[in-house]
Design a protein around this motif. Structure first.
Motif, PDB file in Angstrom:
ATOM      1  N   ILE A  31      21.936 -25.698  36.002  1.00 45.17           N
ATOM      2  CA  ILE A  31      21.431 -25.266  37.304  1.00 45.17           C
ATOM      3  C   ILE A  31      20.132 -24.493  37.135  1.00 45.17           C
ATOM      4  O   ILE A  31      19.170 -24.675  37.900  1.00 45.17           O
ATOM      5  CB  ILE A  31      22.484 -24.424  38.038  1.00 45.17           C
TER       6      ILE A  31
ATOM      7  N   TRP B 139      16.235 -35.263  44.994  1.00 44.66           N
ATOM      8  CA  TRP B 139      15.949 -34.900  43.597  1.00 44.66           C
ATOM      9  C   TRP B 139      17.160 -34.211  42.965  1.00 44.66           C
ATOM     10  O   TRP B 139      17.566 -34.552  41.852  1.00 44.66           O
ATOM     11  CB  TRP B 139      14.723 -33.995  43.550  1.00 44.66           C
ATOM     12  N   LEU B 140      17.736 -33.247  43.663  1.00 44.30           N
ATOM     13  CA  LEU B 140      18.893 -32.525  43.124  1.00 44.30           C
ATOM     14  C   LEU B 140      20.121 -33.424  43.038  1.00 44.30           C
ATOM     15  O   LEU B 140      20.936 -33.286  42.116  1.00 44.30           O
ATOM     16  CB  LEU B 140      19.198 -31.311  44.006  1.00 44.30           C
ATOM     17  N   GLN B 141      20.249 -34.336  43.981  1.00 36.10           N
ATOM     18  CA  GLN B 141      21.375 -35.275  43.943  1.00 36.10           C
ATOM     19  C   GLN B 141      21.314 -36.111  42.669  1.00 36.10           C
ATOM     20  O   GLN B 141      22.341 -36.382  42.040  1.00 36.10           O
ATOM     21  CB  GLN B 141      21.342 -36.155  45.179  1.00 36.10           C
TER      22      GLN B 141
ATOM     23  N   VAL C 141      24.132 -33.022  48.817  1.00 33.50           N
ATOM     24  CA  VAL C 141      24.500 -32.202  47.658  1.00 33.50           C
ATOM     25  C   VAL C 141      25.514 -31.164  48.121  1.00 33.50           C
ATOM     26  O   VAL C 141      25.140 -30.192  48.797  1.00 33.50           O
ATOM     27  CB  VAL C 141      23.271 -31.511  47.043  1.00 33.50           C
TER      28      VAL C 141
ATOM     29  N   THR D 149      15.374 -23.448  47.059  1.00 33.85           N
ATOM     30  CA  THR D 149      14.048 -24.049  46.926  1.00 33.85           C
ATOM     31  C   THR D 149      13.007 -23.166  47.593  1.00 33.85           C
ATOM     32  O   THR D 149      13.319 -22.343  48.458  1.00 33.85           O
ATOM     33  CB  THR D 149      14.000 -25.450  47.564  1.00 33.85           C
TER      34      THR D 149
ATOM     35  N   TRP E 134      26.674 -27.654  42.667  1.00 33.95           N
ATOM     36  CA  TRP E 134      26.269 -26.424  43.345  1.00 33.95           C
ATOM     37  C   TRP E 134      27.399 -25.849  44.206  1.00 33.95           C
ATOM     38  O   TRP E 134      27.255 -24.739  44.736  1.00 33.95           O
ATOM     39  CB  TRP E 134      25.064 -26.696  44.246  1.00 33.95           C
TER      40      TRP E 134
ATOM     41  N   LEU F 201      12.486 -27.987  39.637  1.00 35.23           N
ATOM     42  CA  LEU F 201      12.221 -28.333  41.030  1.00 35.23           C
ATOM     43  C   LEU F 201      11.199 -27.385  41.645  1.00 35.23           C
ATOM     44  O   LEU F 201      10.354 -27.813  42.436  1.00 35.23           O
ATOM     45  CB  LEU F 201      13.522 -28.298  41.826  1.00 35.23           C
TER      46      LEU F 201
ATOM     47  N   ALA G 112      13.747 -32.853  48.215  1.00 33.83           N
ATOM     48  CA  ALA G 112      14.387 -31.990  47.216  1.00 33.83           C
ATOM     49  C   ALA G 112      15.885 -32.264  47.140  1.00 33.83           C
ATOM     50  O   ALA G 112      16.492 -32.184  46.062  1.00 33.83           O
ATOM     51  CB  ALA G 112      14.127 -30.522  47.552  1.00 33.83           C
TER      52      ALA G 112
ATOM     53  N   ALA H 257      17.389 -27.017  36.413  1.00 30.44           N
ATOM     54  CA  ALA H 257      17.057 -27.785  37.613  1.00 30.44           C
ATOM     55  C   ALA H 257      16.282 -26.933  38.608  1.00 30.44           C
ATOM     56  O   ALA H 257      15.319 -27.406  39.232  1.00 30.44           O
ATOM     57  CB  ALA H 257      18.331 -28.325  38.253  1.00 30.44           C
ATOM     58  N   TYR H 258      16.668 -25.677  38.739  1.00 34.09           N
ATOM     59  CA  TYR H 258      16.004 -24.780  39.684  1.00 34.09           C
ATOM     60  C   TYR H 258      14.520 -24.610  39.336  1.00 34.09           C
ATOM     61  O   TYR H 258      13.648 -24.762  40.198  1.00 34.09           O
ATOM     62  CB  TYR H 258      16.707 -23.421  39.681  1.00 34.09           C
TER      63      TYR H 258
ATOM     64  N   GLU I 187      20.057 -35.188  39.882  1.00 34.09           N
ATOM     65  CA  GLU I 187      20.332 -34.342  38.719  1.00 34.09           C
ATOM     66  C   GLU I 187      21.828 -34.237  38.430  1.00 34.09           C
ATOM     67  O   GLU I 187      22.238 -33.999  37.308  1.00 34.09           O
ATOM     68  CB  GLU I 187      19.748 -32.944  38.933  1.00 34.09           C
TER      69      GLU I 187
END
Length: 265
Positions: free
Chosen positions: A121, A100-102, A54, A86, A108, A128, A97, A124-125, A104
């Motif tokens: 963001i 997971w963020l990738q 990410v 995180t 970033w 997560l 994580a 997502a924050y 989404e």
């Protein structure tokens, strides 16, 4: 003080070690580590982070306290601001994580002020944060890489004069190799003829169990070490074997091997 030949030898060896010490930087393409700063309530502290899939986020050791120290936990840090993205967690959870963020698909790699105004963001924050909290509390993966239960592929056998061997082989090549050997050994030891055929079963011999953690490879299956082979059979029997081997069951039929299970604590 008396200087002996042994002392001279030791000094020469020490000097050789110093001379051999690397003095050139590792090329950026071969190095994922980056110097960064991490934000704390009373200021900023230097740190080293690892680049991730990410852009804009680094994998860093989680630090805290007064004085600032390593805690043994990990987190994702926003490279531009040093803000922790995180919650503190195990290395395995923090690696997950990243995945997971990738998925989404949020950007970033922007200044902190721009990220703070991005509703995606923010969503997502918080999502997560809660998902990682549950995973850490329950000692399970944040997400799974693969299904754990897999029907084993049909096995191969040797057919000769209308009779099919009771012994089975994982591949055609393995069965053919044995048949070839049996046809060439001295007469009287084995009773195969060059007209033997390699045939395959039409049904699966049973189930196999593999680790669902991202940290494990797709080929990490439960093995019955007593038989020194991959364990294949009924689910109930494999569950008992998995318990004996230190595997752990998770909701929805997922399992993690003993090594990965320890990584989530």
């Amino acid at each position: 003080m008396t200087t002996t030949a042994e002392t001279y030898t030791r000094r020469a060896r020490d000097m050789a070690r110093v001379a051999a010490y690397p003095r050139t930087m590792i090329p950026p393409e071969n190095n994922t580590l980056r110097a960064t700063m991490t934000a704390h309530p009373d200021g900023r502290a230097p740190a080293v982070g690892e680049t991730t899939a990410v852009p804009g986020l680094l994998l860093t050791p989680y630090t805290g306290g007064t004085p600032v120290r390593y805690t043994g936990l990990w987190c994702l840090t926003h490279a531009a601001s040093g803000v922790k993205v995180t919650r503190p967690a195990s290395h395995a959870h923090t690696r997950e994580a990243v995945v997971w963020l990738q998925r989404e698909g949020v950007d970033w790699d922007r200044p902190a002020a721009v990220c703070q105004d991005d509703d995606r963001i923010e969503a997502a924050y918080f999502a997560l944060h809660h998902l990682m909290g549950d995973a850490c509390l329950e000692g399970r993966p944040l997400l799974y890489a693969r299904a754990s239960w897999v029907a084993a592929a049909p096995r191969w056998r040797i057919r000769y004069r209308g009779r099919i061997s009771t012994g089975t082989y994982p591949t055609w090549a393995a069965a053919a190799a044995f048949a070839d050997y049996a046809c060439t050994v001295p007469a009287g030891q084995l009773h195969l003829h060059p007209d033997a055929e390699i045939v395959r079963d039409v049904t699966s011999p049973g189930w196999t169990l593999r680790c669902a953690s991202i940290a494990c490879s797709d080929g990490s299956f439960l093995a019955d070490w007593r038989d020194e082979c991959e364990a294949v059979g009924r689910r109930g029997d494999l569950e008992d074997l998995a318990d004996d081997e230190g595997w752990r069951a998770h909701p929805d039929g997922f399992w993690t091997c003993w090594e990965c299970t320890h990584n989530y604590h």
